[in-house]
Structure formats: structure tokens, C-alpha cells
Design a protein around this motif. Sequence first.
Motif, mmCIF file in Angstrom:
data_model
loop_
_atom_site.group_PDB
_atom_site.id
_atom_site.type_symbol
_atom_site.label_atom_id
_atom_site.label_comp_id
_atom_site.label_asym_id
_atom_site.label_seq_id
_atom_site.Cartn_x
_atom_site.Cartn_y
_atom_site.Cartn_z
ATOM 1 N N LYS A 207 10.995 6.435 8.357
ATOM 2 C CA LYS A 207 11.755 6.331 9.606
ATOM 3 C C LYS A 207 11.821 7.667 10.332
ATOM 4 C CE LYS A 207 14.757 2.437 8.379
ATOM 5 N NZ LYS A 207 16.150 2.028 8.035
ATOM 6 N N ASN A 208 11.801 8.748 9.567
ATOM 7 C CA ASN A 208 11.863 10.090 10.162
ATOM 8 C C ASN A 208 10.501 10.598 10.627
ATOM 9 O OD1 ASN A 208 14.619 10.343 9.917
ATOM 10 N ND2 ASN A 208 14.536 11.374 7.942
ATOM 11 N N GLY A 209 9.452 9.810 10.398
ATOM 12 C CA GLY A 209 8.131 10.156 10.912
ATOM 13 C C GLY A 209 7.266 11.001 10.010
ATOM 14 N N ALA A 210 7.734 11.288 8.788
ATOM 15 C CA ALA A 210 6.920 12.076 7.851
ATOM 16 C C ALA A 210 5.688 11.274 7.432
ATOM 17 C CB ALA A 210 7.735 12.443 6.613
ATOM 18 N N HIS A 211 4.593 11.974 7.181
ATOM 19 C CA HIS A 211 3.391 11.302 6.692
ATOM 20 C C HIS A 211 3.577 11.014 5.200
ATOM 21 C CE1 HIS A 211 -0.927 10.237 7.051
ATOM 22 N NE2 HIS A 211 -0.873 10.416 5.742
ATOM 23 N N ILE A 212 3.358 9.770 4.811
ATOM 24 C CA ILE A 212 3.604 9.334 3.431
ATOM 25 C C ILE A 212 2.313 9.305 2.626
ATOM 26 C CG2 ILE A 212 4.585 7.554 1.953
ATOM 27 C CD1 ILE A 212 6.580 8.799 3.947
ATOM 28 N N SER A 221 1.330 -2.921 -4.745
ATOM 29 C CA SER A 221 2.696 -2.535 -5.105
ATOM 30 C C SER A 221 3.418 -2.195 -3.807
ATOM 31 C CB SER A 221 2.716 -1.330 -6.053
ATOM 32 O OG SER A 221 2.291 -0.149 -5.390
ATOM 33 N N GLU A 222 4.729 -2.089 -3.877
ATOM 34 C CA GLU A 222 5.498 -1.732 -2.690
ATOM 35 C C GLU A 222 5.105 -0.350 -2.173
ATOM 36 O OE1 GLU A 222 7.919 -3.236 -0.736
ATOM 37 O OE2 GLU A 222 7.188 -5.044 -1.720
ATOM 38 N N LEU A 223 4.918 0.574 -3.096
ATOM 39 C CA LEU A 223 4.572 1.942 -2.704
ATOM 40 C C LEU A 223 3.195 1.998 -2.044
ATOM 41 C CD1 LEU A 223 5.074 4.953 -2.578
ATOM 42 C CD2 LEU A 223 4.423 5.126 -4.996
ATOM 43 N N SER A 224 2.208 1.361 -2.655
ATOM 44 C CA SER A 224 0.850 1.406 -2.109
ATOM 45 C C SER A 224 0.774 0.746 -0.733
ATOM 46 C CB SER A 224 -0.143 0.745 -3.070
ATOM 47 O OG SER A 224 0.135 -0.632 -3.223
ATOM 48 N N SER A 225 1.554 -0.309 -0.530
ATOM 49 C CA SER A 225 1.497 -1.023 0.754
ATOM 50 C C SER A 225 2.172 -0.247 1.883
ATOM 51 C CB SER A 225 2.146 -2.404 0.616
ATOM 52 O OG SER A 225 3.535 -2.288 0.343
ATOM 53 N N ARG A 226 3.102 0.657 1.551
ATOM 54 C CA ARG A 226 3.831 1.403 2.585
ATOM 55 C C ARG A 226 3.254 2.788 2.862
ATOM 56 N NH1 ARG A 226 10.268 0.597 1.305
ATOM 57 N NH2 ARG A 226 10.167 -1.494 0.413
ATOM 58 N N ALA A 227 2.328 3.232 2.037
ATOM 59 C CA ALA A 227 1.794 4.595 2.180
ATOM 60 C C ALA A 227 0.860 4.715 3.375
ATOM 61 C CB ALA A 227 1.059 4.988 0.905
ATOM 62 N N ASP A 228 0.874 5.883 4.006
ATOM 63 C CA ASP A 228 -0.104 6.187 5.055
ATOM 64 C C ASP A 228 -1.428 6.614 4.431
ATOM 65 O OD1 ASP A 228 1.799 5.813 7.206
ATOM 66 O OD2 ASP A 228 2.675 7.730 6.612
ATOM 67 N N THR A 229 -1.329 7.353 3.335
ATOM 68 C CA THR A 229 -2.517 7.783 2.587
ATOM 69 C C THR A 229 -2.299 7.435 1.127
ATOM 70 O OG1 THR A 229 -2.959 9.606 4.121
ATOM 71 C CG2 THR A 229 -3.966 9.751 1.931
ATOM 72 N N LEU A 230 -3.210 6.655 0.569
ATOM 73 C CA LEU A 230 -3.055 6.146 -0.799
ATOM 74 C C LEU A 230 -4.044 6.813 -1.744
ATOM 75 C CD1 LEU A 230 -1.854 4.143 -2.848
ATOM 76 C CD2 LEU A 230 -3.523 2.457 -2.027
ATOM 77 N N LEU A 231 -3.517 7.449 -2.794
ATOM 78 C CA LEU A 231 -4.339 8.060 -3.840
ATOM 79 C C LEU A 231 -4.099 7.266 -5.122
ATOM 80 C CD1 LEU A 231 -3.579 11.818 -3.039
ATOM 81 C CD2 LEU A 231 -5.475 10.399 -2.197
ATOM 82 N N SER A 232 -5.068 6.446 -5.485
ATOM 83 C CA SER A 232 -4.896 5.515 -6.605
ATOM 84 C C SER A 232 -5.325 6.123 -7.924
ATOM 85 C CB SER A 232 -5.701 4.233 -6.358
ATOM 86 O OG SER A 232 -5.248 3.570 -5.196
ATOM 87 N N ILE A 233 -4.623 5.737 -8.986
ATOM 88 C CA ILE A 233 -5.017 6.131 -10.337
ATOM 89 C C ILE A 233 -5.285 4.884 -11.159
ATOM 90 C CG2 ILE A 233 -3.634 8.237 -10.246
ATOM 91 C CD1 ILE A 233 -1.688 6.779 -12.247
ATOM 92 N N SER A 234 -6.040 5.052 -12.232
ATOM 93 C CA SER A 234 -6.275 3.972 -13.185
ATOM 94 C C SER A 234 -5.350 4.171 -14.374
ATOM 95 C CB SER A 234 -7.734 3.987 -13.658
ATOM 96 O OG SER A 234 -7.915 3.063 -14.705
ATOM 97 N N THR A 235 -4.693 3.103 -14.799
ATOM 98 C CA THR A 235 -3.755 3.204 -15.915
ATOM 99 C C THR A 235 -4.181 2.282 -17.039
ATOM 100 O OG1 THR A 235 -2.328 1.525 -14.919
ATOM 101 C CG2 THR A 235 -1.823 3.806 -14.436
ATOM 102 N N PRO A 236 -4.090 2.733 -18.295
ATOM 103 C CA PRO A 236 -4.498 1.909 -19.436
ATOM 104 C C PRO A 236 -3.537 0.761 -19.710
ATOM 105 C CG PRO A 236 -3.516 3.947 -20.198
ATOM 106 C CD PRO A 236 -3.651 4.066 -18.703
#
Length: 287
Positions: A207-212, A221-236
Motif C-alpha cells: 500500500k505504501n508503494g514499496a517494491h516487493i 502461495s499468497e506471498l508468490s502471488s503478491r510479489a512484484d519480483t519473485l525469486l523461487s527456491i526448491s524445497t525437499p
Amino acid sequence: MAINDNVLIKIRERKDSLTPVERLVAEYILANKEEIPHLSIKSLAQASKTSDASVLRFCKTMGYNGYRSFIVSISASLGSMDEDSGDQYTDIQPGDELTTIISNISRNNMRSIEDTLSVLDRAAVERAVHLLRTSKRIIFFGIGASGLVAQDAEQKFTRINMMCHAFLDGHSQLTAASLLTKEDVAIFISNSGDTIEILDSLEIAKKNGAHIVAITKYGKSELSSRADTLLSISTPEISIRSGAMGSRIAMLTIIDMLFAGVASADYQQVKKYLSKSRSIIANKRRR
């Protein structure tokens, strides 16, 4: 485009977030990898107890225009698999010998990094590096083990004279998020992507305009869907703490990539800051 594209790893990571019908296709593919390149779309539909349309929809969900291009990618992924180590993580078992534990943990950590390269978008990393270089402030958000990653990031970027801070608890995160502006970058770190405290702070930061920027597991996920730039990891997919260890190593690796990207782009200036901080520490030790 992922750095080392491997569709089999992407399927494994996204399986749980697929629709029930798409999951049937994914589970059959993962259980019968070697035979998939030889199957027609109709054969795969019959074998997975779905339909031709469901298989095609699954291919499109995975980012392919059609079945043929999907099968080509499957074949390439099979060809790149390390036959010696296989593609499975090994969990801790009761009574394991220390030698076995050392070997398994080391292998899991290495594989976590290798698999992350199969889901991590190179363009997203490049974009994140540019944002960090041009931002006024960098704020890292993380809870628990992800908080340790945030602290590591804070320590690295502070040493090269970048305005940054890590916030590790819900209350301080809300306060920090409320003070962000469009000139700031907010990096949210969460393996699950569904940590409530992280999502609450993200909403305010957005809401404050910061780049996410989000560092989280590959898939929906909720986080991945709301991000402006997504850095994904693989988890076991293992149950005991070695799973969390692997995801933490993958997250730390992404932080190292971002730090090295910034340091390389601004090398002369960064070298000066690192030398200055190193000499101060060295002088302190000699006293």
C-alpha cells in the motif's frame, strides 16, 4: 526462464498446488518419468485416468503451449539428471550412523541449490539486483529460520554501505512496513509463502508503494502471488529438520547471488567499503 530449466523439478514443486485432476497427471509423470517421452497425449491421459483435455491443460499450467513442447522438455530433463545421485532427498532416520548423516545432509544441501537453479528465474534475479542498487532503503522481513536468512542479508549489505535492516518479529515488521515508501525495496523471506505475520506486513508495504521482492518456495502461495519480483527456491519433500535445512541453504544462496550481483556491478565502490570495514575489524583484533 529458469537458470537450469528442469520441468520434472517444477512438477514436483508445484504438485500440491495443482487442481485434483492436474495432480493425477503430475503424480503419474513423476512415478513413471522414463516412459513419458514415449507416450502420446491419449496414452498419458489413459494411464493417469484423466482426459486428453486435462493433460493439455496440465501442460499449459506448466508453461507450455502444447504437448509436443512439453514432451521435448521432459526428455531434456531426463537427459540432464544425475544418475549417480538420483533425484531424491534423504531424510534423517533413527539410529543413523554419523557418517551417513554427514553424507545425507551434504547431499541434500547440494541438491537443494541445484534444484533451485531449475526454478529460479534469471531475469527476476537481474531485476532484483537493479532494484537493490537503485533503492533508497532495503528492508528484509523473516520469521524463525527465515529470519536468520534476513539477518545474513542485513550483515552483507551493511558492509557495503547500503541502508538496510532486518526485522524478525511481527510487531517490528508492521512498524517497518508502515514507514516504507516507493523508493524502498522490501524483501520478504518465507519458505511456505503463507506466514501470517509476513503477509500482514506485505500488505502494508504494498500500500505504501514499496517494491516487493519475495524469496519463497516454487509454486502457488499468497506471498508468490503478491510479489512484484519473485525469486523461487526448491524445497525437499522430507519430514524432519533436514527439509528446513535445505530450504535455508537455498535462501542463503539467493541472498549471496543478490549481494554478488550488486558488488560486481558497483565493484570499485564496494571494494573500498569492504576494505575499510575489514581494516577496522583487523585493527580491533590486534588491540
